[in-house]
Design a protein around this motif. Structure first.
Motif, PDB file in Angstrom:
ATOM      1  N   THR A   1       0.819  -1.213   0.000  1.00 25.44           N
ATOM      2  CA  THR A   1       0.000   0.000   0.000  1.00 25.44           C
ATOM      3  C   THR A   1       0.852   1.262   0.000  1.00 25.44           C
ATOM      4  N   LEU A   2       1.845   1.305   0.873  1.00 25.66           N
ATOM      5  CA  LEU A   2       2.689   2.500   0.945  1.00 25.66           C
ATOM      6  C   LEU A   2       3.484   2.697  -0.338  1.00 25.66           C
ATOM      7  N   ALA A   3       3.900   1.607  -0.950  1.00 24.67           N
ATOM      8  CA  ALA A   3       4.644   1.713  -2.213  1.00 24.67           C
ATOM      9  C   ALA A   3       3.785   2.334  -3.309  1.00 24.67           C
ATOM     10  N   GLY A   4       2.475   2.125  -3.206  1.00 24.16           N
ATOM     11  CA  GLY A   4       1.581   2.669  -4.228  1.00 24.16           C
ATOM     12  C   GLY A   4       0.922   3.977  -3.856  1.00 24.16           C
ATOM     13  N   SER A   5       0.670   4.187  -2.551  1.00 26.31           N
ATOM     14  CA  SER A   5      -0.095   5.366  -2.144  1.00 26.31           C
ATOM     15  C   SER A   5       0.659   6.667  -2.371  1.00 26.31           C
ATOM     16  N   VAL A   6       1.978   6.633  -2.192  1.00 31.64           N
ATOM     17  CA  VAL A   6       2.757   7.866  -2.372  1.00 31.64           C
ATOM     18  C   VAL A   6       2.694   8.371  -3.813  1.00 31.64           C
ATOM     19  N   PRO A   7       3.044   7.555  -4.821  1.00 32.03           N
ATOM     20  CA  PRO A   7       2.928   8.055  -6.195  1.00 32.03           C
ATOM     21  C   PRO A   7       1.481   8.284  -6.619  1.00 32.03           C
ATOM     22  N   CYS A   8       0.555   7.466  -6.094  1.00 32.14           N
ATOM     23  CA  CYS A   8      -0.850   7.608  -6.475  1.00 32.14           C
ATOM     24  C   CYS A   8      -1.414   8.937  -5.979  1.00 32.14           C
ATOM     25  N   SER A   9      -1.168   9.274  -4.721  1.00 31.19           N
ATOM     26  CA  SER A   9      -1.649  10.540  -4.165  1.00 31.19           C
ATOM     27  C   SER A   9      -0.984  11.732  -4.839  1.00 31.19           C
ATOM     28  N   ALA A  10       0.303  11.594  -5.098  1.00 33.06           N
ATOM     29  CA  ALA A  10       1.020  12.666  -5.788  1.00 33.06           C
ATOM     30  C   ALA A  10       0.443  12.896  -7.178  1.00 33.06           C
ATOM     31  N   LEU A  11       0.147  11.804  -7.878  1.00 33.44           N
ATOM     32  CA  LEU A  11      -0.392  11.910  -9.224  1.00 33.44           C
ATOM     33  C   LEU A  11      -1.790  12.502  -9.210  1.00 33.44           C
ATOM     34  N   PHE A  12      -2.619  12.090  -8.228  1.00 31.48           N
ATOM     35  CA  PHE A  12      -3.982  12.625  -8.156  1.00 31.48           C
ATOM     36  C   PHE A  12      -3.963  14.138  -7.941  1.00 31.48           C
ATOM     37  N   PHE A  13      -3.237  14.592  -6.917  1.00 33.38           N
ATOM     38  CA  PHE A  13      -3.287  16.017  -6.586  1.00 33.38           C
ATOM     39  C   PHE A  13      -2.634  16.895  -7.651  1.00 33.38           C
ATOM     40  N   SER A  14      -1.541  16.428  -8.227  1.00 33.70           N
ATOM     41  CA  SER A  14      -0.906  17.236  -9.273  1.00 33.70           C
ATOM     42  C   SER A  14      -1.820  17.344 -10.486  1.00 33.70           C
ATOM     43  N   THR A  15      -2.532  16.266 -10.814  1.00 36.05           N
ATOM     44  CA  THR A  15      -3.475  16.297 -11.930  1.00 36.05           C
ATOM     45  C   THR A  15      -4.686  17.154 -11.584  1.00 36.05           C
TER      46      THR A  15
END
Length: 277
Positions: free
Chosen positions: A61-75
Motif C-alpha cells: 500500500t505504501l509503495a503505491g499510495s505515495v505516487p498515487c496521491s502525488a499523481l492525483f493532486f498534481s493532476t
C-alpha cells in the motif's frame, strides 16, 4: 515570475504535498481499511482473518499510495484552472461553477490515479483477507470497478470540501486565507459523507478484486447481492469505511494543506534564488 515557472512550481507543490498526505494517511489508518475489506469479503470478517494481522499488506500500500496521491493532486490542481476556463463561459452562478469545476477536476484526477491504484488495490486486498496473490492478468480486473468507486466519491467530496473551506476559512482581499487545521476538519466531514454515500460501489469493487472465477460487472454484483441478501448488504462495512475515510480526510487533507504550506515556502525560497523569477 514567468507563467511556465509558476505552473511548474504549483505542479511540484501539489505533487510533493500529495505524496506526504498519502503516506501519512495510509500508514496511520491501514487497520481500519483492513477491517472494512474483511467485512465486505465473501467470507466475512471471521472467515477473512478476523482482527489478526491488521497491517498485512501495508508495504504494498505504501509503495503505491505515495505516487498515487502525488499523481492525483498534481493532476487535480492542474485541471482546475483548465476546467474553470471552459465552465466559466457556460455557468454564471458562482457556487454552481465552483462545484462543477471541482467535481470535473476530481474525476480527471481519479481517472489518472487509477492507473496506479488498481493493481495496488488488487494486491493489497488479497493480502488483507489472506488470499493468494492474483495472477498478473487479473491485476487490472478491477480498473472499471475502482473508477466507479473513486470517481463518484471524489465528485461528491471535493465540491463539498471546497465549499466547506469557503465557509469556514477567513475571507481576505486576496481570496481565502486557509487554516490547515480548519481545512482538515472540513476534509474529515466531507470525506465521511462521501464515503457513506458511495459504500455500495466500494462493496462491489472489493468483490471484483477478490473474485477468481467468471468476470462480472460492478452493477451485476450489486444487483445480485441486493437480491440475495437485501439492500443492506450493499452497505456492508459502511461504518468502518465512513470512520476510516473521515479520519482519513482529517489526516489526508490536513497533511496535504500543511505540506502545501511547507512546500510553498521551500519552492518560493528556491525561486528567489533563480534570476529568471
Amino acid at each position: 515570475m514567468e507563467p511556465w515557472l509558476a505552473l511548474s512550481s504549483s505542479f511540484a507543490e501539489s505533487m510533493m504535498a500529495g505524496a506526504v498526505a498519502g503516506f501519512v494517511c495510509d500508514l496511520t489508518l491501514y487497520p481500519l481499511d483492513t477491517l472494512k475489506t474483511r467485512l465486505q469479503a465473501p467470507g466475512g470478517l471471521r472467515g477473512s482473518g478476523g482482527l489478526v494481522g491488521a497491517y498485512r499488506g501495508i508495504g504494498i500500500t505504501l509503495a503505491g499510495s505515495v505516487p498515487c496521491s502525488a499523481l492525483f493532486f498534481s493532476t487535480y490542481e492542474s485541471a482546475v484552472p483548465c476546467v474553470d476556463g471552459v465552465v466559466a463561459s457556460r455557468c454564471d452562478a458562482v457556487e454552481a461553477r465552483h462545484c462543477l469545476v471541482n467535481a470535473i477536476a476530481a474525476a480527471i484526477g481519479e481517472f489518472v490515479a487509477a492507473t496506479i491504484r488498481t493493481p495496488i488495490e488488487a494486491l493489497k486486498q488479497r493480502r488483507q483477507v489472506n488470499s493468494e496473490p492474483p495472477a498478473a492478468t487479473l491485476l487490472w480486473r478491477g480498473w472499471s470497478a475502482t473508477l466507479l468507486r473513486d470517481v463518484p466519491f471524489s465528485m461528491v467530496q471535493y465540491p463539498l470540501y471546497h465549499a466547506a473551506k469557503r465557509y469556514c476559512c477567513s475571507p481576505s482581499k486576496g481570496g481565502i486565507v486557509e487554516d490547515p487545521s480548519r481545512a482538515a476538519l472540513c476534509g474529515s466531514l466531507t470525506s465521511a459523507t462521501a464515503a457513506a454515500l458511495t459504500t455500495p460501489f466500494d462493496v462491489a469493487q472489493t468483490r471484483v478484486m477478490l473474485a477468481d472465477g467468471e468476470r462480472r460487472s460492478t452493477f451485476a454484483i450489486m444487483r445480485d447481492l441486493a437480491r440475495a441478501r437485501g439492500v443492506s448488504a450493499l452497505f456492508a462495512g459502511a461504518a468502518p469505511r465512513s470512520a476510516w475515510m473521515g479520519l482519513g480526510g482529517l489526516l489526508f487533507l490536513g497533511s496535504y494543506e500543511h505540506a502545501k504550506v511547507l512546500c510553498r515556502g521551500t519552492l518560493h525560497g528556491c525561486e528567489r534564488q533563480n534570476p529568471v523569477c
